[in-house]
Scaffold this active site. Structure first.
Site, PDB file in Angstrom:
ATOM      1  N   CYS A 125       0.816  -1.225   0.000  1.00 11.46           N
ATOM      2  CA  CYS A 125       0.000   0.000   0.000  1.00 11.46           C
ATOM      3  C   CYS A 125       0.847   1.272   0.000  1.00 11.46           C
ATOM      4  O   CYS A 125       0.347   2.344  -0.348  1.00 11.46           O
ATOM      5  CB  CYS A 125      -0.958  -0.001   1.183  1.00 11.46           C
ATOM      6  SG  CYS A 125      -2.111  -1.380   1.154  1.00 11.46           S
ATOM      7  N   HIS A 128      -3.278   7.316   1.721  1.00 12.67           N
ATOM      8  CA  HIS A 128      -3.658   5.997   1.230  1.00 12.67           C
ATOM      9  C   HIS A 128      -5.026   5.680   1.811  1.00 12.67           C
ATOM     10  O   HIS A 128      -5.263   5.886   3.011  1.00 12.67           O
ATOM     11  CB  HIS A 128      -2.620   4.964   1.660  1.00 12.67           C
ATOM     12  CG  HIS A 128      -3.122   3.566   1.546  1.00 12.67           C
ATOM     13  ND1 HIS A 128      -3.673   3.086   0.376  1.00 12.67           N
ATOM     14  CD2 HIS A 128      -3.198   2.555   2.454  1.00 12.67           C
ATOM     15  CE1 HIS A 128      -4.049   1.834   0.580  1.00 12.67           C
ATOM     16  NE2 HIS A 128      -3.774   1.491   1.822  1.00 12.67           N
ATOM     17  N   ASN A 158     -10.010  -0.050  -0.433  1.00 14.93           N
ATOM     18  CA  ASN A 158      -8.542   0.022  -0.386  1.00 14.93           C
ATOM     19  C   ASN A 158      -7.963  -0.548  -1.678  1.00 14.93           C
ATOM     20  O   ASN A 158      -8.003  -1.757  -1.896  1.00 14.93           O
ATOM     21  CB  ASN A 158      -8.059  -0.776   0.837  1.00 14.93           C
ATOM     22  CG  ASN A 158      -6.544  -0.722   1.007  1.00 14.93           C
ATOM     23  OD1 ASN A 158      -5.819  -0.322   0.104  1.00 14.93           O
ATOM     24  ND2 ASN A 158      -6.080  -1.144   2.160  1.00 14.93           N
TER      25      ASN A 158
HETATM   26  N1  ACO Z   1     -18.666  -8.224   8.682  1.00 11.67           N
HETATM   27  C1  ACO Z   1     -19.218  -8.481   9.859  1.00 11.67           C
HETATM   28  N2  ACO Z   1     -18.495  -8.783  10.949  1.00 11.67           N
HETATM   29  C2  ACO Z   1     -17.164  -8.833  10.819  1.00 11.67           C
HETATM   30  C3  ACO Z   1     -16.517  -8.572   9.596  1.00 11.67           C
HETATM   31  C4  ACO Z   1     -17.329  -8.265   8.503  1.00 11.67           C
HETATM   32  N3  ACO Z   1     -16.822  -7.995   7.273  1.00 11.67           N
HETATM   33  N4  ACO Z   1     -15.194  -8.683   9.780  1.00 11.67           N
HETATM   34  C5  ACO Z   1     -14.993  -8.999  11.064  1.00 11.67           C
HETATM   35  N5  ACO Z   1     -16.188  -9.078  11.695  1.00 11.67           N
HETATM   36  C6  ACO Z   1     -16.452  -9.407  13.079  1.00 11.67           C
HETATM   37  C7  ACO Z   1     -15.357 -10.234  13.711  1.00 11.67           C
HETATM   38  O1  ACO Z   1     -15.500 -11.607  13.431  1.00 11.67           O
HETATM   39  C8  ACO Z   1     -15.566  -9.925  15.178  1.00 11.67           C
HETATM   40  O2  ACO Z   1     -16.612 -10.708  15.635  1.00 11.67           O
HETATM   41  P1  ACO Z   1     -16.549 -11.379  17.099  1.00 11.67           P
HETATM   42  O3  ACO Z   1     -16.479 -10.208  18.039  1.00 11.67           O
HETATM   43  O4  ACO Z   1     -17.807 -12.150  17.168  1.00 11.67           O
HETATM   44  O5  ACO Z   1     -15.297 -12.189  17.096  1.00 11.67           O
HETATM   45  C9  ACO Z   1     -16.032  -8.483  15.167  1.00 11.67           C
HETATM   46  O6  ACO Z   1     -16.500  -8.225  13.835  1.00 11.67           O
HETATM   47  C10 ACO Z   1     -14.946  -7.512  15.519  1.00 11.67           C
HETATM   48  O7  ACO Z   1     -13.803  -7.824  14.739  1.00 11.67           O
HETATM   49  P2  ACO Z   1     -12.522  -6.947  14.811  1.00 11.67           P
HETATM   50  O8  ACO Z   1     -11.495  -7.530  13.909  1.00 11.67           O
HETATM   51  O9  ACO Z   1     -12.162  -6.744  16.258  1.00 11.67           O
HETATM   52  O10 ACO Z   1     -13.082  -5.567  14.227  1.00 11.67           O
HETATM   53  P3  ACO Z   1     -12.362  -4.187  14.120  1.00 11.67           P
HETATM   54  O11 ACO Z   1     -13.178  -3.166  14.779  1.00 11.67           O
HETATM   55  O12 ACO Z   1     -10.905  -4.269  14.474  1.00 11.67           O
HETATM   56  O13 ACO Z   1     -12.477  -3.900  12.567  1.00 11.67           O
HETATM   57  C11 ACO Z   1     -11.104  -3.942  10.595  1.00 11.67           C
HETATM   58  C12 ACO Z   1     -11.850  -4.769  11.637  1.00 11.67           C
HETATM   59  C13 ACO Z   1     -12.123  -3.113   9.825  1.00 11.67           C
HETATM   60  C14 ACO Z   1     -10.405  -4.900   9.663  1.00 11.67           C
HETATM   61  C15 ACO Z   1     -10.110  -3.010  11.305  1.00 11.67           C
HETATM   62  O14 ACO Z   1      -9.313  -3.739  12.214  1.00 11.67           O
HETATM   63  C16 ACO Z   1      -9.219  -2.312  10.327  1.00 11.67           C
HETATM   64  O15 ACO Z   1      -9.648  -1.517   9.547  1.00 11.67           O
HETATM   65  N6  ACO Z   1      -7.895  -2.545  10.392  1.00 11.67           N
HETATM   66  C17 ACO Z   1      -6.976  -1.944   9.478  1.00 11.67           C
HETATM   67  C18 ACO Z   1      -6.791  -2.896   8.392  1.00 11.67           C
HETATM   68  C19 ACO Z   1      -6.497  -2.269   7.078  1.00 11.67           C
HETATM   69  O16 ACO Z   1      -6.961  -1.214   6.709  1.00 11.67           O
HETATM   70  N7  ACO Z   1      -5.693  -2.993   6.321  1.00 11.67           N
HETATM   71  C20 ACO Z   1      -5.428  -2.636   4.989  1.00 11.67           C
HETATM   72  C21 ACO Z   1      -4.020  -2.866   4.635  1.00 11.67           C
HETATM   73  S1  ACO Z   1      -2.937  -1.886   5.588  1.00 11.67           S
HETATM   74  C22 ACO Z   1      -3.299  -0.389   5.168  1.00 11.67           C
HETATM   75  O17 ACO Z   1      -3.680  -0.166   4.058  1.00 11.67           O
HETATM   76  C23 ACO Z   1      -3.055   0.701   6.123  1.00 11.67           C
END
Ligand code: ACO
Length: 326
Positions: A116, A253, A283
């Site tokens: 990224c 980004h 993304n």
């Molecule tokens: N739909 C519904 N529920 C979901 C989904 C989905 N798509 N994905 C995860 N969940 C659930 C999980 O299973 C979990 O359920 P549980 O509590 O029953 O176990 C719950 O939602 C919470 O999951 P978390 O992973 O704790 O959710 P979080 O609030 O951290 O959000 C996310 C997840 C959106 C991926 C967040 O961590 C994030 O944005 N991280 C950054 C990742 C990113 O942007 N990466 C891209 C590459 S790096 C970059 O570009 C900077």
């Protein structure tokens, strides 16, 4: 003040695949919902390549538009850098394929793999070529088909990514060595290879012999993103000799609206000065910054002469920022 060669962005172009995939479309085969995705990420839809649509096709289309905006032709190009994680082939470089597709003459062409952060890395490398007189007209492209790396049974990742390409033309321009110059003014690039396990693809030519699928520890990545990006933003601004208050537009980004807001809050940046395309593009990895830049120019927000700050973080972990005056 002394005369100096700056690398100046003279044209910007973008290209998005025609196929739109909404959150509701995804919720038909993944256990997710539009409400969850919008609340946690700000993403409403993404574009997706169809069979036969390669990253070089997206790159060439975006480059075509950047050339038209710069008033240049393929014959003028002597350097092509493609930032991509989703190359057409393991080799040759996608840049070589783009060179052929555009009909550019023999010159320098190679890919950069910084996930990224790829566009920020590519722009920094292109700046070195141009400012040192080693290239007269460069195409710096970010092009990705991230949907090709998805494990569609992993709802924690497959809802986050989309496909697209953006390109800039970079040419030498005379400057005075001050922050009033057009061109790249400051750069900060970083990589911390010890954080590899937070975000990676579980395949490759010399390990599994497969392409692999994207794996991510979302929460950890999120935490590092806000801290690391903020550090790079401050470092690039310092390298350029500008304050964040002087920056007209922040072009992040586009990973997640909450990361954009987290960085802005940490640095005291008004959200109205942040270009966001997360909702429409999701993304798109190395393509997201030039895509956002193209959108900001097309809708009239970003104007020639303005001070821009681009920042990113991705797998590696890599991160970085570039300050430039358009
Ligand atoms: N739909 C519904 N529920 C979901 C989904 C989905 N798509 N994905 C995860 N969940 C659930 C999980 O299973 C979990 O359920 P549980 O509590 O029953 O176990 C719950 O939602 C919470 O999951 P978390 O992973 O704790 O959710 P979080 O609030 O951290 O959000 C996310 C997840 C959106 C991926 C967040 O961590 C994030 O944005 N991280 C950054 C990742 C990113 O942007 N990466 C891209 C590459 S790096 C970059 O570009 C900077």
């Amino acid at each position: 003040m002394s005369a100096i060669i700056r690398s100046v962005v003279t044209g910007v172009g973008d290209y998005l695949p025609a196929r739109v995939v909404t959150n509701d479309d995804l919720s038909r085969f993944v256990d997710t919902s539009d409400a969850w995705i919008v609340e946690r990420t700000g993403i409403r839809q993404r574009r997706q390549v169809v069979e036969g649509e390669a990253v070089s096709d997206l790159a060439a289309a975006a480059a075509d538009r950047a050339l038209a905006a710069a008033g240049r032709r393929p014959a003028d190009i002597d350097l092509i850098i493609v930032a991509t994680t989703t190359a057409d082939l393991t080799f040759p470089a996608t840049a070589a394929i783009v060179q052929r597709k555009l009909g550019c003459p023999v010159g320098v062409a190679f890919d950069i793999q910084a996930v990224c952060s790829g566009f920020v890395y590519a722009l920094a490398v292109g700046d070195n070529f141009v400012a040192r007189g080693q290239a007269k007209c460069a195409l710096i492209i970010g092009s990705e088909a991230m949907t090709r790396l998805m494990d569609w049974s992993d709802r924690g990742t497959c809802v986050l990514f989309g496909d697209g390409a953006g390109a800039v033309v970079l040419e030498p321009g005379q400057g005075n060595g001050t922050v009033a110059d057009r061109g790249v003014l400051g750069v900060a690039l970083r990589c911390d290879g010890t954080k590899q396990d937070l975000l990676y693809v579980d395949g490759g030519p010399s390990t599994t012999g497969t392409v692999g699928k994207l794996r991510m520890h979302g929460k950890e990545v999120f935490r590092h993103a806000v801290v690391n990006i903020s550090e790079a933003v401050v470092a690039a601004a310092a390298a350029a000799g500008v304050s964040l208050a002087e920056v007209d537009w922040f072009i992040p980004h586009q990973a997640n609206q909450r990361i954009l807001e987290g960085v802005a809050k940490r640095l005291g940046i008004d959200g109205a000065r942040v270009i966001s395309t997360v909702a429409e593009h999701a993304n798109t990895s190395a393509a997201s910054i030039p895509l956002a830049m193209a959108q900001g120019i097309a809708d009239g927000r970003i104007k020639p002469g303005q001070l821009l700050l681009m920042e990113a973080m991705g797998g590696g972990l890599t991160w970085g920022a570039v300050v430039l005056r358009l």
